[in-house]
Scaffold this active site. Sequence first.
Site, PDB file in Angstrom:
ATOM      1  N   GLU A 147       0.634 -11.468  15.047  1.00 26.21           N
ATOM      2  CA  GLU A 147      -0.758 -11.830  14.756  1.00 26.21           C
ATOM      3  C   GLU A 147      -1.417 -12.610  15.884  1.00 26.21           C
ATOM      4  O   GLU A 147      -2.639 -12.616  16.011  1.00 26.21           O
ATOM      5  CB  GLU A 147      -0.823 -12.648  13.460  1.00 26.21           C
ATOM      6  CG  GLU A 147      -0.506 -11.866  12.194  1.00 26.21           C
ATOM      7  CD  GLU A 147      -1.612 -10.901  11.781  1.00 26.21           C
ATOM      8  OE1 GLU A 147      -2.587 -10.742  12.544  1.00 26.21           O
ATOM      9  OE2 GLU A 147      -1.471 -10.290  10.705  1.00 26.21           O
ATOM     10  N   LYS A 206      -1.285 -21.761  16.279  1.00 25.91           N
ATOM     11  CA  LYS A 206      -0.009 -21.968  16.973  1.00 25.91           C
ATOM     12  C   LYS A 206       0.586 -20.637  17.432  1.00 25.91           C
ATOM     13  O   LYS A 206       1.422 -20.610  18.341  1.00 25.91           O
ATOM     14  CB  LYS A 206       0.980 -22.748  16.115  1.00 25.91           C
ATOM     15  CG  LYS A 206       1.291 -22.129  14.757  1.00 25.91           C
ATOM     16  CD  LYS A 206       2.366 -21.069  14.786  1.00 25.91           C
ATOM     17  CE  LYS A 206       2.447 -20.387  13.436  1.00 25.91           C
ATOM     18  NZ  LYS A 206       3.447 -19.298  13.385  1.00 25.91           N
ATOM     19  N   SER A 224      10.500 -15.879  16.471  1.00 23.80           N
ATOM     20  CA  SER A 224       9.037 -15.759  16.416  1.00 23.80           C
ATOM     21  C   SER A 224       8.575 -14.523  17.189  1.00 23.80           C
ATOM     22  O   SER A 224       8.868 -14.378  18.379  1.00 23.80           O
ATOM     23  CB  SER A 224       8.374 -17.012  17.004  1.00 23.80           C
ATOM     24  OG  SER A 224       7.015 -16.753  17.326  1.00 23.80           O
ATOM     25  N   LYS A 231      -1.561 -15.531   8.423  1.00 28.37           N
ATOM     26  CA  LYS A 231      -2.001 -16.369   9.531  1.00 28.37           C
ATOM     27  C   LYS A 231      -2.765 -15.510  10.532  1.00 28.37           C
ATOM     28  O   LYS A 231      -2.182 -14.650  11.189  1.00 28.37           O
ATOM     29  CB  LYS A 231      -0.792 -17.032  10.202  1.00 28.37           C
ATOM     30  CG  LYS A 231      -0.032 -17.971   9.266  1.00 28.37           C
ATOM     31  CD  LYS A 231       1.203 -18.550   9.893  1.00 28.37           C
ATOM     32  CE  LYS A 231       1.915 -19.501   8.920  1.00 28.37           C
ATOM     33  NZ  LYS A 231       3.142 -20.097   9.485  1.00 28.37           N
ATOM     34  N   ASP A 255       4.839 -26.536  12.549  1.00 28.22           N
ATOM     35  CA  ASP A 255       4.817 -25.089  12.769  1.00 28.22           C
ATOM     36  C   ASP A 255       4.785 -24.766  14.259  1.00 28.22           C
ATOM     37  O   ASP A 255       5.395 -23.791  14.718  1.00 28.22           O
ATOM     38  CB  ASP A 255       3.600 -24.482  12.062  1.00 28.22           C
ATOM     39  CG  ASP A 255       3.797 -23.014  11.722  1.00 28.22           C
ATOM     40  OD1 ASP A 255       4.845 -22.448  12.076  1.00 28.22           O
ATOM     41  OD2 ASP A 255       2.896 -22.428  11.099  1.00 28.22           O
ATOM     42  N   ARG A 301       0.820  -1.217   0.000  1.00 29.19           N
ATOM     43  CA  ARG A 301       0.000   0.000   0.000  1.00 29.19           C
ATOM     44  C   ARG A 301       0.849   1.260   0.000  1.00 29.19           C
ATOM     45  O   ARG A 301       0.407   2.310  -0.455  1.00 29.19           O
ATOM     46  CB  ARG A 301      -0.924  -0.001   1.226  1.00 29.19           C
ATOM     47  CG  ARG A 301      -2.084  -0.982   1.103  1.00 29.19           C
ATOM     48  CD  ARG A 301      -2.893  -1.051   2.372  1.00 29.19           C
ATOM     49  NE  ARG A 301      -2.129  -1.656   3.459  1.00 29.19           N
ATOM     50  CZ  ARG A 301      -2.597  -1.815   4.688  1.00 29.19           C
ATOM     51  NH1 ARG A 301      -3.818  -1.395   4.991  1.00 29.19           N
ATOM     52  NH2 ARG A 301      -1.858  -2.398   5.618  1.00 29.19           N
TER      53      ARG A 301
END
Length: 310
Positions: free
Chosen positions: A254, A164, A227, A81, A217, A33
């Site tokens: 997320e 997860k 992570s 995700k 995962d 964007r």
Amino acid sequence: MTKHVTILGTGAWGTALGHLANYGDNRVTFWSRRGELSLEAAIANADVLVSAISMKGVAETAEKVRQIGLPSHTIIVTATKGLDAATTRTPSQIWQETFPNRPVVVLSGPNLSKEIDAGLPAATIAASRDLYAAETIQTVFSSDIFRVYTNTDPIGTELGGTLKNVMAIASGVCDGLNLGINAKSALLTRALIEIVRVGTTMGADVETFWGLSGLGDLLATCNSNLSRNYRVGYGLAQGKSLEGVLEEIQSTAEGVNTTNVLIDLARKQEVEVPISYQVYRLLNGQISAEEAVAALMERDLKQEVVTPEE
């Protein structure tokens, strides 16, 4: 055969996917964007359209793509995700409902973007009800450092990668509190059962969760400070505020949004999610990390059941 691959989203994962596509005989176009390239120009000649944008932008972007129009042969791939806060839909459900007559492929697995950028080997799943579409994406992204498997369970593949992230926050808490390997092993085992319980309620195949997009995962995300979601849990266990941790990460985690949506979904579906519920309480400032652990340890004693009917 050369494919024109358009990547929507230039974050860490979108960029990594572009690099992977470049390993093959493909032409890659990036769109964001904030970039100068228009969405219309970016998708005009796309053989493969990869959505790697954050969850909050999926519905809006899918609608914009629909209004512009896609080439008749374009395969849509979703690599996001998360769960939509307004509807609890997954990204693939949003894209499929927006393009009901198009093949939609879910790309998900134990894929930490920084390791992929470093050229380290990895594997993933390309999942679609349209097996030809999944096999096409398998060919596009496969290389000597990235092995792609296929299956026909997109919702299970997607939910494994989505849920997860909630468990990664819990895992970060476990390590942040120095609870040890015994506790973490118990946590991850029960976390997988919880993911299976939610996933099968939403129509996923149980076998999917034992594979790369489920167990694979989960192990990758819950055992690495690469992570972002793990780092959220670790920071909270150190007594930091959620806002402070997110500012340190300087990227989207997320799992924070997913946790809130998951609890709403679990309540509606009457699905038991004890780990996710304590993560939810922690993220919303209702309890401390220590209290979240205590709440899980104090649950009623029961027989272990490892099937989704628990």
